[in-house]
Design a protein around this motif. Structure first.
Motif, PDB file in Angstrom:
ATOM      1  N   LEU A   1      60.064 -40.565  24.211  1.00 44.08           N
ATOM      2  CA  LEU A   1      61.316 -39.910  23.834  1.00 44.08           C
ATOM      3  C   LEU A   1      61.206 -38.402  24.001  1.00 44.08           C
ATOM      4  CD1 LEU A   1      62.545 -41.789  20.628  1.00 44.08           C
ATOM      5  CD2 LEU A   1      63.540 -41.837  22.913  1.00 44.08           C
ATOM      6  N   ARG A   2      60.061 -37.854  23.633  1.00 47.75           N
ATOM      7  CA  ARG A   2      59.871 -36.412  23.777  1.00 47.75           C
ATOM      8  C   ARG A   2      59.879 -36.018  25.250  1.00 47.75           C
ATOM      9  NH1 ARG A   2      56.263 -37.427  19.492  1.00 47.75           N
ATOM     10  NH2 ARG A   2      54.464 -37.555  20.890  1.00 47.75           N
ATOM     11  N   ARG A   3      59.272 -36.856  26.096  1.00 46.33           N
ATOM     12  CA  ARG A   3      59.210 -36.541  27.529  1.00 46.33           C
ATOM     13  C   ARG A   3      60.487 -36.943  28.259  1.00 46.33           C
ATOM     14  NH1 ARG A   3      56.207 -39.469  30.385  1.00 46.33           N
ATOM     15  NH2 ARG A   3      55.567 -41.067  28.913  1.00 46.33           N
ATOM     16  N   ARG A   4      61.396 -37.675  27.579  1.00 40.28           N
ATOM     17  CA  ARG A   4      62.636 -38.188  28.179  1.00 40.28           C
ATOM     18  C   ARG A   4      62.345 -39.114  29.367  1.00 40.28           C
ATOM     19  NH1 ARG A   4      67.313 -35.842  26.468  1.00 40.28           N
ATOM     20  NH2 ARG A   4      67.100 -34.035  25.111  1.00 40.28           N
ATOM     21  N   SER A   5      61.211 -39.778  29.323  1.00 37.82           N
ATOM     22  CA  SER A   5      60.846 -40.730  30.365  1.00 37.82           C
ATOM     23  C   SER A   5      59.937 -41.790  29.770  1.00 37.82           C
ATOM     24  CB  SER A   5      60.132 -40.011  31.511  1.00 37.82           C
ATOM     25  OG  SER A   5      59.617 -40.936  32.427  1.00 37.82           O
ATOM     26  N   THR A   6      60.156 -43.053  30.165  1.00 39.61           N
ATOM     27  CA  THR A   6      59.314 -44.140  29.659  1.00 39.61           C
ATOM     28  C   THR A   6      58.348 -44.658  30.713  1.00 39.61           C
ATOM     29  OG1 THR A   6      60.922 -45.814  30.322  1.00 39.61           O
ATOM     30  CG2 THR A   6      61.162 -44.900  28.099  1.00 39.61           C
ATOM     31  N   ASN A   7      58.489 -44.172  31.949  1.00 40.09           N
ATOM     32  CA  ASN A   7      57.707 -44.708  33.072  1.00 40.09           C
ATOM     33  C   ASN A   7      57.819 -46.235  33.154  1.00 40.09           C
ATOM     34  OD1 ASN A   7      56.818 -42.070  33.617  1.00 40.09           O
ATOM     35  ND2 ASN A   7      54.854 -42.847  34.320  1.00 40.09           N
ATOM     36  N   THR A   8      59.006 -46.713  32.786  1.00 40.96           N
ATOM     37  CA  THR A   8      59.280 -48.147  32.818  1.00 40.96           C
ATOM     38  C   THR A   8      60.561 -48.407  33.606  1.00 40.96           C
ATOM     39  OG1 THR A   8      58.237 -48.476  30.656  1.00 40.96           O
ATOM     40  CG2 THR A   8      59.728 -50.204  31.410  1.00 40.96           C
ATOM     41  N   LEU A   9      60.508 -49.405  34.476  1.00 43.14           N
ATOM     42  CA  LEU A   9      61.684 -49.829  35.228  1.00 43.14           C
ATOM     43  C   LEU A   9      62.122 -51.198  34.725  1.00 43.14           C
ATOM     44  CD1 LEU A   9      60.486 -48.912  38.848  1.00 43.14           C
ATOM     45  CD2 LEU A   9      61.839 -47.504  37.274  1.00 43.14           C
ATOM     46  N   GLY A  10      63.395 -51.365  34.483  1.00 42.53           N
ATOM     47  CA  GLY A  10      63.928 -52.665  34.091  1.00 42.53           C
ATOM     48  C   GLY A  10      64.234 -53.511  35.318  1.00 42.53           C
ATOM     49  N   VAL A  11      63.983 -54.814  35.215  1.00 45.74           N
ATOM     50  CA  VAL A  11      64.272 -55.740  36.316  1.00 45.74           C
ATOM     51  C   VAL A  11      64.998 -56.955  35.745  1.00 45.74           C
ATOM     52  CG1 VAL A  11      63.346 -57.113  38.211  1.00 45.74           C
ATOM     53  CG2 VAL A  11      62.141 -55.031  37.490  1.00 45.74           C
ATOM     54  N   ILE A  12      66.167 -57.260  36.299  1.00 48.21           N
ATOM     55  CA  ILE A  12      66.909 -58.457  35.908  1.00 48.21           C
ATOM     56  C   ILE A  12      67.008 -59.374  37.124  1.00 48.21           C
ATOM     57  CG2 ILE A  12      69.069 -59.400  35.010  1.00 48.21           C
ATOM     58  CD1 ILE A  12      69.632 -56.719  33.711  1.00 48.21           C
TER      59      ILE A  12
END
Length: 339
Positions: free
Chosen positions: A57-68
């Protein structure tokens, strides 16, 4: 519930500052190796877990991509996900994967979960019955990039990775015509989806190019399941005229159709030549081996993730003008070789 151990608890035990603990756990070069070892050992003993969510949250990035995806139990989709995983890992990203089970309602819930999980980008292949883009709008409003693959929705701010389904359908049908088939059935899926509407268009264009008719009774819209293959065989058996070729938009359905036709006394390909789609492993198990269209699943997954990460890093923009079309290939085997 047992209280979570914090860096402040570790600092208190070791009588050092919380800042030193934080730096040591993040392998900061200013902290000497002996201190790092001591702090990490204490953290492990106390059961400390880093709060990745808070730091993201602090970095404003999760280094995660969602896939559906529509379904996980598909050879094609497994290949796509393998390509995605390989490319994501190489770039330091994680994947959060969910399946819609071909349900728009579940896809909407999946999209909301991905949004709430603050994924950096979303990759999606839509369900059979998805009607609108509405559940993806929240991503667009928050400038979270979306890239569709295989089954796509056209949107000016979204890119896609596909094959040329019209060309693939044209080649598959043209091959049957080259084998002197005159009455060719097409078994397809929900025509709301680009993959099936494109293959149907290619089928029709091939027939017209060769002066053949395409009566509506030769087009079967199904769910492309094994039962659909049996239904196609039954439909053919009950027709007043002889079908001599079938182009089926899915290998599982095609293999089931071959089996059902053989049980009814038809010889494949002498009586009916058959072409499937996807190059599923079943295509080389069924007898005769199934002519099919190779679908580059792993490459599709790799290209989709690479494009998404390039966008996130500012190397290229994702929009409808950047839709990527991969090459497919007709793989001719015994099931279609009349000549």
């Amino acid at each position: 519930m047992e209280k979570e151990v914090t860096i402040y608890d570790i600092a208190k035990i070791l009588d050092i500052s919380p800042a030193t603990v934080s730096r040591a756990l993040n392998d900061h070069p200013a902290i000497n190796s002996k201190t790092k070892i001591s702090i990490r050992a204490t953290a492990n003993e106390m059961g400390y877990r880093s709060n990745t969510f808070a730091s993201n949250l602090r970095r404003r990035s999760t280094n995660t991509l969602g896939v559906i995806v529509p379904r996980l139990n598909s050879h094609f989709m497994s290949a796509v996900l393998a390509g995605m995983e390989e490319e994501a890992n190489a770039s330091g990203y994680n994947l959060l994967i969910s399946q819609s089970l071909e349900s728009a309602k579940k896809e909407i819930a999946n999209a909301r979960t991905m949004f709430n999980s603050r994924v950096d980008g979303l990759l999606a292949s839509v369900a059979y019955d998805t009607e609108t883009f509405d559940h993806f709008e929240i991503f667009v409003k928050k400038n979270v990039p979306i890239l569709f693959f295989d089954r796509i929705i056209d949107h000016p701010k979204c890119s896609g990775v596909v094959i040329d389904n019209v060309l693939a359908g044209f080649k598959a049908t043209s091959h049957l015509i080259e084998q002197e088939c005159k009455r060719i059935m097409h078994v397809t899926g929900n025509l709301k989806r680009n993959v099936y509407s494109g293959r149907l268009q290619g089928y029709r264009e091939a027939l017209v190019s060769n002066g053949l008719n395409s009566p509506e009774e030769l087009i079967l819209i199904t769910d492309l399941s094994q039962d659909a293959g049996k239904f196609a065989a039954q439909t053919i058996d009950e027709m007043d005229y002889r079908v001599d070729g079938i182009f089926i938009s899915n290998d599982i359905c095609a293999a089931s159709c071959i089996k059902a036709l053989k049980e009814r006394g038809y010889s494949i390909p002498r009586d009916i030549a058959i072409v499937g789609f996807n190059n599923d492993p079943v295509s080389q198990v069924i007898e005769p081996n199934l002519t099919t269209v190779y679908y580059p699943g792993q490459q599709m997954g790799e290209v989709a993730v690479r494009s998404m990460i390039d966008h996130l890093k500012g190397k290229q923009l994702i929009d409808v003008s950047n839709t990527i079309i991969l090459e497919s290939e007709l793989m001719v085997r015994e099931s279609s070789l009349k000549r």
